[in-house]
Design an enzyme around this catalytic site. Structure first.
Site, PDB file in Angstrom:
ATOM      1  N   SER A  57      -0.361   0.213  -4.910  1.00  0.00           N
ATOM      2  CA  SER A  57      -0.783   1.467  -4.916  1.00  0.00           C
ATOM      3  C   SER A  57       0.135   2.557  -4.733  1.00  0.00           C
ATOM      4  O   SER A  57       1.312   2.191  -4.516  1.00  0.00           O
ATOM      5  CB  SER A  57      -1.529   2.194  -3.651  1.00  0.00           C
ATOM      6  OG  SER A  57      -2.161   3.057  -4.086  1.00  0.00           O
TER       7      SER A  57
ATOM      8  N   TYR B 102      -2.704   3.319   5.275  1.00  0.00           N
ATOM      9  CA  TYR B 102      -2.652   2.365   3.432  1.00  0.00           C
ATOM     10  C   TYR B 102      -1.923   2.720   3.728  1.00  0.00           C
ATOM     11  O   TYR B 102      -0.494   1.520   3.062  1.00  0.00           O
ATOM     12  CB  TYR B 102      -3.939   3.118   2.580  1.00  0.00           C
ATOM     13  CG  TYR B 102      -4.326   2.789   1.290  1.00  0.00           C
ATOM     14  CD1 TYR B 102      -4.642   1.274   1.629  1.00  0.00           C
ATOM     15  CD2 TYR B 102      -3.318   3.356   0.040  1.00  0.00           C
ATOM     16  CE1 TYR B 102      -4.801   1.085   0.172  1.00  0.00           C
ATOM     17  CE2 TYR B 102      -3.722   2.360  -0.711  1.00  0.00           C
ATOM     18  CZ  TYR B 102      -4.370   1.573  -1.200  1.00  0.00           C
ATOM     19  OH  TYR B 102      -4.806   1.032  -2.470  1.00  0.00           O
TER      20      TYR B 102
END
Length: 382
Positions: free
Chosen positions: A221, A234
């Site tokens: 990500s 995250y």
């Protein structure tokens, strides 16, 4: 006259190089972020330096050499045949993994689609729309027994051919909230799924990758490279995954295995969810008092904002993942999505306060409020 001639020579070198580079970029469909924007800027600065500081001979020689090196560094889009290649993808119940399983199946790749539930809607859809080359694998990457069972099952299919590719796609987001508010159990879950699960799968399946001299691809990500407000759990796990992949790229290179990381910027998948009540139930009383229940409840607005600005077109991620798996010379880093390359550049090459301010503005605008204690004291976060 001599000055005019030197200008013409520099212009000729610039035009020739620009035309050649542009033709190669268009022919191989190279994205601008993969064409090394920093390299282009460096060449521009070098050209100015050569023109104003060095002699004509030295300047033109140095600039021509630099342009030649850059030209040959542009990746060539030579794709390998998908025939006879098998790829394991984790997290195929939905999202990127689900779409990639379909995409690779259409290309003729023998796909081993790892799913949490072989009887779930995502798995049933894959069985319905994909060819018989696709094989569903029960695979919870936090369960070592299931990983070893999947290894035995896949090994029996591929025999001595080896496994061409592994795509670490399975992931969880948890919550988008201030790091202080996210329950510790969510931090642990993100690490177990997004990072430790990928490590465990890599270690168990590495012998099959080494046998085929194949590819290891991680769907990470942008949050793993740039700090994003609200994504503490995250982003931390994705940063660990990205660094693990970078180290494995070096470790596995001697075996002929190539490693790549795909860092999407913002796409609309069902990884997002909203469970603010869990935060309210787990946060300490004094923390709840400082932030206020209305602030925590308002966090759900973030999910709507993320969905609104996220792209529903997953094809850029599919293209980059396929390139990482099947290109003759894959890149190490892929950044599909809007602003995916600009955001890291902003973070790494501009003053820190600029990226911090922009991130804070995005986080604040979506909620338009401060924690209760700051509102009462009429203070700003900064």
């Amino acid at each position: 006259m001599a000055h005019l001639n030197s200008r013409l020579l520099y212009l000729a070198v610039g035009v020739f190089f620009s035309g050649s580079a542009l033709h190669k970029l268009m022919k191989n469909k190279v994205k601008i972020e993969n064409a090394s924007v920093s390299g282009l800027l460096s060449l521009l600065i070098l050209g100015i330096f050569c023109f104003f500081v060095l002699s004509d001979t030295a300047g033109l020689t140095l600039l021509t050499l630099a342009c030649t090196i850059y030209y040959y560094s542009i990746p060539v889009r030579d794709m390998l045949s998908a025939e006879g290649k098998s790829v394991l993808i984790t997290g195929c119940d939905s999202g990127f993994g689900h779409a990639l399983a379909k995409h690779l199946d259409k290309l003729g790749v023998h796909v081993f689609a790892g799913v949490l539930d072989k009887k779930g809607p995502g798995a049933e859809e894959l069985k319905r729309v994909c060819s018989t080359h696709l094989c569903l694998i029960q695979l919870n990457i936090t369960n070592c027994e299931e990983i070893r069972k999947a290894y035995k099952e896949i090994s029996s299919y591929i025999q001595d051919a080896g496994l061409w590719g592994i795509v670490h796609n399975a992931g969880v987001l948890g919550y988008v909230a201030d790091g202080e508010l996210i329950p510790f159990s969510v931090y642990r879950q993100c690490m177990e799924v997004n990072f430790l699960g990928a490590v465990q799968v890599t270690q168990i399946f590495a012998p099959l990758l080494r046998k085929s001299k194949g590819r290891l691809v991680s769907i990470s990500s942008m949050g793993g490279h740039v700090p994003l407000n609200g994504f503490a759990a995250y982003a931390s796990s994705k940063a660990a995954l990205s660094m693990f992949s970078a180290v494995m790229r070096q470790d596995l290179s001697k075996w002929g295995v190539k490693v790549a990381v795909v860092c999407p910027s913002g796409f609309r998948t069902n990884i997002f969810g909203s469970q603010n009540q869990v935060i309210l139930d787990n946060v300490m009383p004094d923390v709840k008092e400082d932030y206020g229940e209305d602030y925590i409840e308002n966090l759900k607005g973030l999910y709507h904002t993320l969905h609104k600005f996220g792209s529903s077109d997953l094809s850029p991620v599919m293209e980059d993942a396929c390139h990482a798996l099947l290109a003759q010379t894959p890149n190490f880093l892929y950044t599909p999505g809007r602003l995916a390359y600009l955001i890291p550049c902003l973070y790494y090459y501009f003053p820190q306060w600029i990226s911090d301010w922009m991130g804070m503005q995005a986080f604040q605008i979506s909620r338009n409020m401060l924690p209760r204690a700051l509102r009462n004291n009429n203070k700003s976060i900064y």
